[in-house]
Design a protein around this motif. Sequence first.
Motif, short mmCIF file in Angstrom:
data_model
loop_
_atom_site.label_atom_id
_atom_site.label_comp_id
_atom_site.label_asym_id
_atom_site.label_seq_id
_atom_site.Cartn_x
_atom_site.Cartn_y
_atom_site.Cartn_z
N ILE A 9 21.89 33.42 49.71
CA ILE A 9 22.85 32.60 48.99
C ILE A 9 24.25 33.16 49.17
O ILE A 9 24.48 34.36 49.02
N ALA A 10 25.18 32.28 49.49
CA ALA A 10 26.60 32.61 49.53
C ALA A 10 27.28 31.72 48.49
O ALA A 10 27.15 30.50 48.53
N TRP A 11 27.96 32.34 47.54
CA TRP A 11 28.67 31.58 46.53
C TRP A 11 30.01 31.13 47.10
O TRP A 11 30.74 31.92 47.69
N VAL A 12 30.32 29.86 46.93
CA VAL A 12 31.57 29.29 47.44
C VAL A 12 32.22 28.45 46.34
O VAL A 12 31.54 27.99 45.42
N LEU A 13 33.52 28.26 46.44
CA LEU A 13 34.23 27.44 45.46
C LEU A 13 34.26 25.97 45.83
O LEU A 13 34.39 25.11 44.97
N ASP A 14 34.15 25.69 47.11
CA ASP A 14 34.26 24.31 47.60
C ASP A 14 33.23 24.12 48.71
O ASP A 14 33.38 24.65 49.81
N VAL A 59 27.93 26.44 44.78
CA VAL A 59 29.00 26.63 43.81
C VAL A 59 28.38 27.26 42.56
O VAL A 59 27.35 26.78 42.07
N PRO A 60 28.96 28.35 42.06
CA PRO A 60 28.40 28.99 40.86
C PRO A 60 28.34 28.04 39.68
O PRO A 60 29.31 27.34 39.38
N GLY A 61 27.22 28.00 39.03
CA GLY A 61 27.03 27.15 37.85
C GLY A 61 25.64 26.56 37.85
O GLY A 61 24.79 26.92 38.68
N PRO A 62 25.37 25.66 36.91
CA PRO A 62 24.04 25.05 36.83
C PRO A 62 23.69 24.31 38.11
O PRO A 62 24.58 23.80 38.77
N PRO A 63 22.45 24.26 38.50
CA PRO A 63 21.29 24.80 37.80
C PRO A 63 20.99 26.27 38.13
O PRO A 63 20.13 26.87 37.51
N ALA A 64 21.70 26.86 39.10
CA ALA A 64 21.41 28.24 39.51
C ALA A 64 21.84 29.26 38.46
O ALA A 64 21.18 30.28 38.27
#
Length: 144
Positions: A9-14, A59-64
């Motif tokens: 997993i790579a967290w991205v903003l967009d 993108v960080p947030g639900p559901p992860a």
Amino acid sequence: MITGINTAIAWVLDQDAAKKFFTETLDLEVRADVEMGPGARWLAVGVPGRPDVQVALLVPGPPALDPESGERLKALLAEGALVSKGILTACTFTVDDCAAVHADLAARGVTFFREPEPFPWGVSASFTDGTGSCYELLEPSRTW
């Protein structure tokens, strides 16, 4: 018994910007791009010809993640806190020639914050995707 790794997993903003960066700049291919309900999208990319491993661009947030944790992680990504020293990489990409790939990607506009450098485990360079995460190129050592 664990037999391999399927997804990182790579967290991205967009996700749209990340998709463009990973496909057009890094030449990876889209493995999945699926809406998973309101505000949730599964976007994964991988190396052509290597279907066994993919990187999910989330993108960080639900559901992860719960909403509060997602917002904290978004803030860290936005301020570049995960990139500043290049210690925490979202993914390491193996290459045959780190210096050559570094030169190619730098010419494409990729921002490197650590130039190719030899280590006991191989030659490594680190770069950012422009959305707060960092990645490593690694030319593994034959003797490690």
